[in-house]
Write an enzyme that holds these catalytic residues in place. Structure first.
Site, PDB file in Angstrom:
ATOM      1  N   ARG A 168      36.697   7.448  80.416  1.00  0.00           N
ATOM      2  CA  ARG A 168      36.398   7.285  81.006  1.00  0.00           C
ATOM      3  C   ARG A 168      37.290   6.054  81.665  1.00  0.00           C
ATOM      4  O   ARG A 168      37.262   5.117  81.985  1.00  0.00           O
ATOM      5  CB  ARG A 168      34.619   5.948  81.069  1.00  0.00           C
ATOM      6  N   ASP A 211      42.721  -0.046  73.569  1.00  0.00           N
ATOM      7  CA  ASP A 211      41.635  -0.188  73.719  1.00  0.00           C
ATOM      8  C   ASP A 211      40.421  -1.360  73.030  1.00  0.00           C
ATOM      9  O   ASP A 211      39.777  -1.472  71.643  1.00  0.00           O
ATOM     10  CB  ASP A 211      40.803   1.146  72.250  1.00  0.00           C
ATOM     11  N   ASP A 219      28.839   8.403  80.695  1.00  0.00           N
ATOM     12  CA  ASP A 219      29.024   8.344  81.991  1.00  0.00           C
ATOM     13  C   ASP A 219      30.514   7.961  82.848  1.00  0.00           C
ATOM     14  O   ASP A 219      30.411   7.671  84.203  1.00  0.00           O
ATOM     15  CB  ASP A 219      28.230   7.095  82.908  1.00  0.00           C
ATOM     16  N   GLY A 220      31.089   7.686  81.811  1.00  0.00           N
ATOM     17  CA  GLY A 220      32.619   7.168  82.089  1.00  0.00           C
ATOM     18  C   GLY A 220      32.571   6.596  82.738  1.00  0.00           C
ATOM     19  O   GLY A 220      33.994   5.767  83.382  1.00  0.00           O
ATOM     20  N   ARG A 263      47.908   8.505  71.817  1.00  0.00           N
ATOM     21  CA  ARG A 263      47.463   7.948  70.690  1.00  0.00           C
ATOM     22  C   ARG A 263      47.455   8.642  69.155  1.00  0.00           C
ATOM     23  O   ARG A 263      48.502  10.065  69.288  1.00  0.00           O
ATOM     24  CB  ARG A 263      46.260   7.525  71.473  1.00  0.00           C
ATOM     25  N   ASP A 300      41.853   7.380  67.192  1.00  0.00           N
ATOM     26  CA  ASP A 300      41.860   7.610  68.831  1.00  0.00           C
ATOM     27  C   ASP A 300      41.976   6.658  69.000  1.00  0.00           C
ATOM     28  O   ASP A 300      43.023   6.335  70.405  1.00  0.00           O
ATOM     29  CB  ASP A 300      40.949   8.302  69.213  1.00  0.00           C
ATOM     30  N   ASN A 301      41.975   5.374  68.780  1.00  0.00           N
ATOM     31  CA  ASN A 301      42.417   4.210  69.127  1.00  0.00           C
ATOM     32  C   ASN A 301      43.797   3.768  68.664  1.00  0.00           C
ATOM     33  O   ASN A 301      43.685   2.478  68.706  1.00  0.00           O
ATOM     34  CB  ASN A 301      41.163   2.752  68.838  1.00  0.00           C
ATOM     35  N   ARG A 329      44.145  -0.914  83.143  1.00  0.00           N
ATOM     36  CA  ARG A 329      45.114  -1.095  81.990  1.00  0.00           C
ATOM     37  C   ARG A 329      46.887  -0.584  82.398  1.00  0.00           C
ATOM     38  O   ARG A 329      46.612   0.438  83.241  1.00  0.00           O
ATOM     39  CB  ARG A 329      44.840  -0.245  80.899  1.00  0.00           C
TER      40      ARG A 329
HETATM   41  P1  AMP Z   1      36.418   4.430  72.198  1.00  0.00           P
HETATM   42  O1  AMP Z   1      35.467   3.875  70.640  1.00  0.00           O
HETATM   43  O2  AMP Z   1      35.430   3.101  73.178  1.00  0.00           O
HETATM   44  O3  AMP Z   1      37.853   4.331  71.620  1.00  0.00           O
HETATM   45  O4  AMP Z   1      35.446   6.058  72.595  1.00  0.00           O
HETATM   46  C1  AMP Z   1      35.614   6.750  72.106  1.00  0.00           C
HETATM   47  C2  AMP Z   1      35.806   7.992  72.651  1.00  0.00           C
HETATM   48  O5  AMP Z   1      34.368   8.022  73.431  1.00  0.00           O
HETATM   49  C3  AMP Z   1      36.498   7.936  73.931  1.00  0.00           C
HETATM   50  O6  AMP Z   1      36.916   9.784  73.784  1.00  0.00           O
HETATM   51  C4  AMP Z   1      36.587   7.642  74.578  1.00  0.00           C
HETATM   52  O7  AMP Z   1      36.650   7.429  76.079  1.00  0.00           O
HETATM   53  C5  AMP Z   1      34.731   7.625  75.165  1.00  0.00           C
HETATM   54  N1  AMP Z   1      33.798   7.105  76.287  1.00  0.00           N
HETATM   55  C6  AMP Z   1      33.222   6.021  75.413  1.00  0.00           C
HETATM   56  N2  AMP Z   1      32.713   5.085  76.345  1.00  0.00           N
HETATM   57  C7  AMP Z   1      32.421   6.329  77.101  1.00  0.00           C
HETATM   58  C8  AMP Z   1      32.079   5.936  78.521  1.00  0.00           C
HETATM   59  N3  AMP Z   1      30.555   5.497  79.116  1.00  0.00           N
HETATM   60  N4  AMP Z   1      32.219   7.369  79.197  1.00  0.00           N
HETATM   61  C9  AMP Z   1      32.792   8.673  78.611  1.00  0.00           C
HETATM   62  N5  AMP Z   1      33.480   8.505  77.412  1.00  0.00           N
HETATM   63  C10 AMP Z   1      33.479   7.424  76.753  1.00  0.00           C
HETATM   64 MG    MG Z   2      39.700   4.619  72.322  1.00  0.00          MG
END
Ligand code: AMP
Ligand code: MG
Length: 520
Positions: free
Chosen positions: A103, A279, A134-135, A199, A269-270, A192
């Site tokens: 997203r 993130d 949902d992005g 990453r 990934d963060n 951002r």
């Molecule tokens: P995060 O733990 O929030 O850094 O997210 C982990 C992964 O989930 C990353 O690849 C994000 O892009 C994906 N992600 C988190 N929230 C959403 C969302 N609402 N829609 C699509 N991808 C998401």
């Molecule tokens: Mg992330």
């Protein structure tokens, strides 16, 4: 709006040839082209004037419809091609395969004042990496990311930045506590900004697929653009690169420990390859000093990402990065040496950080135990970290008996401070005073030095929540108030003394204050 656009990432790295925006595994490519989603009724809530300037924009630019439309994804600027990046990651200790910008959509790069920035929208719609989600992003998490990334910058901690916060006018469905109570919330987009959003997981994905060619292309690109001082990529340069990432990561985490910041989801990934805080999800700030604390309800069982474990996790994550880079280095020893250096430097660096926090300029044998004892004492009864260190600066080395008086405001329940605990504190203040006698600086010089590393104002969890509650009702004034306050976190701001206060009791167990999930 005139920007000095660059497109190095998409011009120099392999693109996904598929242009359909359907969810899929993307191979041998660093990114996929994707168009942001149009929003129902975009409305800007806040703009960072500093970031405007960094990008070569003016306040007048930020008032144009063009700005609003570009920074909410409604218009794609000429000569730009938005894209989502492909990356993988270890989540909570397990390899999770392809993740990617689910997203986040990168709009373009800007070069200004000899600095390179990537402008990215978070919450601007689905991408090939959105998996089942949902992005989109909701207002509450967007306010948290917007305020905290700017606040971290002003604390002097490496971080990605934010340019703007906007409502989309769309509604987004979220189940905050993952307990079957989904509701509609206001959708939002944060823009951002970072020199790079690459990453650890950006490298891991290619290593996991044994795609050494793309791995090398991305590593070389990263070195050429972001670590140019290391020279032309070669085996030796890859090792130097890894060493620098190790050092930057360590230094960022020691900074987090210094101010009581808990990231909450230190998945690989963060982890930014530039050693930036990235993130902002279920992050939180220590109120009571507690090594075992995490704000992330998704991590309540194991507390993998608790405050006191952040340095270990940083190292664990660097091991994953080392594994990913191994195919280019083909030698274990230099990578291991860098990781061992992390251990050694962490040991020294964290003691030095604590020395600074308690105002010791010289190094003495007894500092380690003085600091250890302090950390134990701070956890005997709930003691506010920010208030404690700020007030400790007023301690007078000739009056150790006054110690408790200076810091007692930091105790959440004074009745819990039993006579035994009081005695332990008195003993500690005696040792502290004796130790301070070995320093040459005066009390007032020490106070000044301590106040430069112990912030007076941080984005306490409940403060962000107050701004969110108001914003939900359509009142955005507190967003600006906190934004302005946190520009000078180390300064005395008498007019803002109300924010130098312990967490109010209502916030102790409130969702959004002490309990945050990954739902955002
Ligand atoms: P995060 O733990 O929030 O850094 O997210 C982990 C992964 O989930 C990353 O690849 C994000 O892009 C994906 N992600 C988190 N929230 C959403 C969302 N609402 N829609 C699509 N991808 C998401
Ligand atoms: Mg992330």
């Amino acid at each position: 709006m005139k920007l000095n656009i660059k497109n190095t990432f998409i011009e120099e790295l392999p693109a996904d040839p598929v242009l359909d925006n359907n969810r899929r595994q993307v191979k041998e490519a660093c990114f996929s082209y994707v168009t942001p989603k149009k929003t129902a009724k975009p409305k800007l809530l806040h703009v960072s004037n500093e970031m405007l300037k960094n990008l070569g924009l003016t306040e007048a630019d930020s008032k144009t419809t063009d700005f609003l439309n570009v920074l909410t994804g409604n218009t794609v600027m000429e000569n730009t091609k938005p894209y989502a990046m492909c990356y993988g990651g270890h989540q909570f200790g397990n390899w999770a395969g392809q993740l990617g910008d689910g997203r986040a959509i990168n709009l373009f790069e800007v070069e200004n004042d000899q600095k390179q920035w990537t402008v990215q929208l978070k919450g601007a719609g689905a991408t090939p990496y959105s998996r089942t989600a949902d992005g989109l992003a909701v207002l509450r998490s967007s306010i948290r990311e917007y305020l905290c990334s700017e606040a971290m910058h002003h604390l002097g901690i490496p971080t990605t930045r934010a340019l703007s916060l906007a409502l989309t006018g769309d509604e987004v469905m979220r189940d905050v506590l993952y307990n079957g109570n989904a509701e509609y919330e206001k959708g939002a987009v944060v823009s951002r900004i970072s020199p790079s959003f690459v990453r650890f997981g950006s490298f891991e994905i290619f290593a996991s697929r044994q795609d050494t060619a793309t791995l090398k292309t991305l590593v070389d690109y990263t070195i050429n653009h972001h670590f140019p001082h290391l020279g032309t990529p070669s085996k030796a340069v890859y090792i130097a690169f890894f060493n620098e990432v190790v050092q930057r990561t360590l230094s960022m985490i020691i900074d987090w420990q210094r101010v009581g910041f808990v990231h909450g989801v230190m998945n690989t990934d963060n982890m930014s390859i530039l050693g930036l805080t990235i993130d902002y999800g279920p992050y939180g700030w220590l109120e009571g000093f507690e090594e075992g604390w995490t704000p992330n309800t998704t991590d309540m069982q194991h507390k993998r990402y608790r405050y006191g474990n952040q340095p270990n996790i940083g190292l664990w994550n660097l091991y994953q990065l080392a594994n990913a880079l191994y195919p280019l280095v083909e030698e274990v020893e230099p990578l291991e040496a860098a990781l061992n250096q992390y251990r050694a430097d962490f040991e020294l660096g964290s003691i030095q950080m604590m020395r600074n926090k308690i105002g010791l300029k010289t190094e003495k044998q007894q500092d380690k135990s003085l600091i250890k004892d302090l950390e134990t004492l701070l956890q005997l009864t709930e003691t506010d970290m920010t208030i404690f260190f700020r007030n400790l600066a007023a301690f007078k080395k000739d009056n150790p008996n006054e110690g408790l008086e200076w810091i007692k405001e930091a105790f959440y329940s004074p009745t819990e401070v039993t006579d035994t605990i009081k005695q332990q504190w008195k003993d500690w203040f005696q040792h502290y005073a004796t130790r301070l006698q070995l320093e040459t600086v005066s009390d007032s010089e020490r106070k000044k030095a301590m106040n430069a590393v112990n912030p007076k104002y941080v984005l306490r969890n409940y403060m962000a929540q107050l701004a969110i509650d108001d914003a939900d009702k359509g009142d955005y004034a507190l967003i600006d108030e906190l934004y302005q306050l946190l520009k000078k976190p180390y300064a005395e701001q008498p007019e803002n003394e109300k924010w130098f206060a312990k967490r109010p009791e209502w916030a102790r167990h409130k969702v959004g204050c002490s309990m945050l999930s990954c739902s955002s």
